[in-house]
Write a protein that holds these residues in place. Sequence first.
Motif, short mmCIF file in Angstrom:
data_model
loop_
_atom_site.label_atom_id
_atom_site.label_comp_id
_atom_site.label_asym_id
_atom_site.label_seq_id
_atom_site.Cartn_x
_atom_site.Cartn_y
_atom_site.Cartn_z
N LEU A 1 0.85 -1.19 0.00
CA LEU A 1 0.00 0.00 0.00
C LEU A 1 0.89 1.24 0.00
N TRP A 2 0.50 2.21 -0.83
CA TRP A 2 1.32 3.40 -1.06
C TRP A 2 0.44 4.62 -0.86
N ASP A 3 0.65 5.34 0.24
CA ASP A 3 -0.29 6.41 0.60
C ASP A 3 -0.24 7.62 -0.32
N TYR A 4 0.67 7.62 -1.30
CA TYR A 4 0.68 8.67 -2.32
C TYR A 4 -0.28 8.34 -3.47
N TYR A 5 -0.91 7.15 -3.41
CA TYR A 5 -1.87 6.73 -4.43
C TYR A 5 -3.27 6.66 -3.81
N PRO A 6 -3.93 7.79 -3.58
CA PRO A 6 -5.24 7.76 -2.91
C PRO A 6 -6.29 6.98 -3.72
N LEU A 7 -7.09 6.21 -3.02
CA LEU A 7 -8.26 5.56 -3.62
C LEU A 7 -9.48 6.35 -3.20
N ILE A 8 -10.21 6.85 -4.18
CA ILE A 8 -11.33 7.75 -3.90
C ILE A 8 -12.64 6.99 -4.03
N LYS A 9 -13.38 6.93 -2.94
CA LYS A 9 -14.70 6.30 -2.97
C LYS A 9 -15.74 7.30 -3.46
N SER A 10 -16.79 6.78 -4.07
CA SER A 10 -17.89 7.63 -4.54
C SER A 10 -18.53 8.34 -3.36
#
Length: 544
Positions: A331-340
Amino acid sequence: MTKKKKHILFIVVLLFLVNIIATNTHYRWDVTNDQRYSISKPTKFLLENLKKEVAITVFLTGDLPFDFERLSKETAYFLEEINTNNHHIIFRFVNPQGKEESLIKQGLNPSRLTVQEDGKVSESVIFPYAIVSSGKKKALVDLLKSSYFENQDSQIENSIQNLEFAFADAIQKVTAIKKQKIAVLKGNGELEDIYQYDWLKTLGENYYMAPFTLDSIASNPEKTLKELQQFDLAIISKPTEAFTEKEKFAMDQFTINGGKSIWLLDMVHTPKDSLMQNGKVLAYQRDLNLTDYLFNYGVRIKKHLIRDLYAASIPLATGKVGNNTQFDEFLWDYYPLIKSNNKHVISKNIGEVKLEFANSIDTLNPNIKKTPLLESSNLTKTLTVPSYVDLASIAENADIKTYKEGSKIIGVLLEGNFKSAYRNRIKPFQNHFINQGTQNKMIVIADGDISTNQISKGQPLELGLDKWNNQFYSNKEFLMNAVNYLLNDDGLIQLRSKKVIINTINKPKAYQEKIKWQLINLIIPVAILAIFGFFNFYIRKRRF
């Protein structure tokens, strides 16, 4: 004619008339709470104006696992409903068994599933697709919505909710005539076409697409602006070179004259290739000379990097097996996963959107309506630049207490009566200047990588597909919704707000109580028949 014969004749005639009416009239009542068997207004409008024959072939059939059998049945229910509304639509279900190679050549990649039923584990291969065709045009419909879901039940439920949009969108693709024009801006170091090939190719199915360079504005600004204004939408994907005042003025007048735009911007330069090679890279501010321009329209992109605990993974080499490099996911916190966030139809009912090295947005100017479309999670912190981004930080234990800056806006929709950024300034060149336009829309996203598809063996992959872990993100779905909304083609994306609630079965409990319910279903109907027979026999015996 006796009274009895007249009575019989009347019944025969009545049955004949009822049969004729029933044959020529179709009407069904949908009494479900979520109206799952009713089609929405945008789809009805599409069907009312459909004059061409449309053929639909569905391959989700045959010996299917329980959940996919349910998806197949829901697909059949929906197709029956649209066929009832327009007989130009014909459909059939085709068993893919024996046709696997032919289907794969057409781009239908099978899904291999590990299925657990009745306590037994087995592998099942299915083709969750449909092909919609009209004349020479074809469109592929993926019935199984690909994204990250907590479990298979959630995936099936989202797939069923997506059926109406998926088929309506495909029908429109194979029957619609292109009208609106989209300019893909070049000349300021924007993304090369191969890195946004999949998104642009998909857009080209519904809209006219053309590259447009602003370079000529230096020598002939009036002509360049006039040509730009022939487009309905401009896409600016990850520019790396600063905009001149003439270029900004051209974009300003394009907007004031009603042109829509999508800005995908990186205000911090973080060279990913160097990071993967060296393990460490200096992130620093990128000056695109757009601060005053965007400020006028109500946004300011902050020049820092977002670090979000809810993040996607990054592949890193961890060793070798023989001569092959072994990769693991971290997991890489510079790659945000955006939820709807479901605040707007553009981002409603879609899966996660993956971003890379994103910045945040401050919203300004109360006269312009601003709707956040992409927001980080609450467990967020920021990295001020210039600073080093180091892959070694992955091995550190993240201190959740430091991720306390709250949710950050990364993408925003702007709507309102825009005023020119040059209304009280010297104009870079002379033209028919307009000070204020009418109602307009613009989208600004503080991440230039949102539209970037990965490359495998020199070929572009589908946008949203991560080749390292086969995870699929909803970047393309989000961007397509954004374009459709900006170009007032928002009828179909309203279908995404349709909510279908599927009552799922508790599978472990069902397996444990299987024998009990089998006995109940076997004994109770027989017992009811026996009781009815006994009372019937008793009454007849007493009467006769």
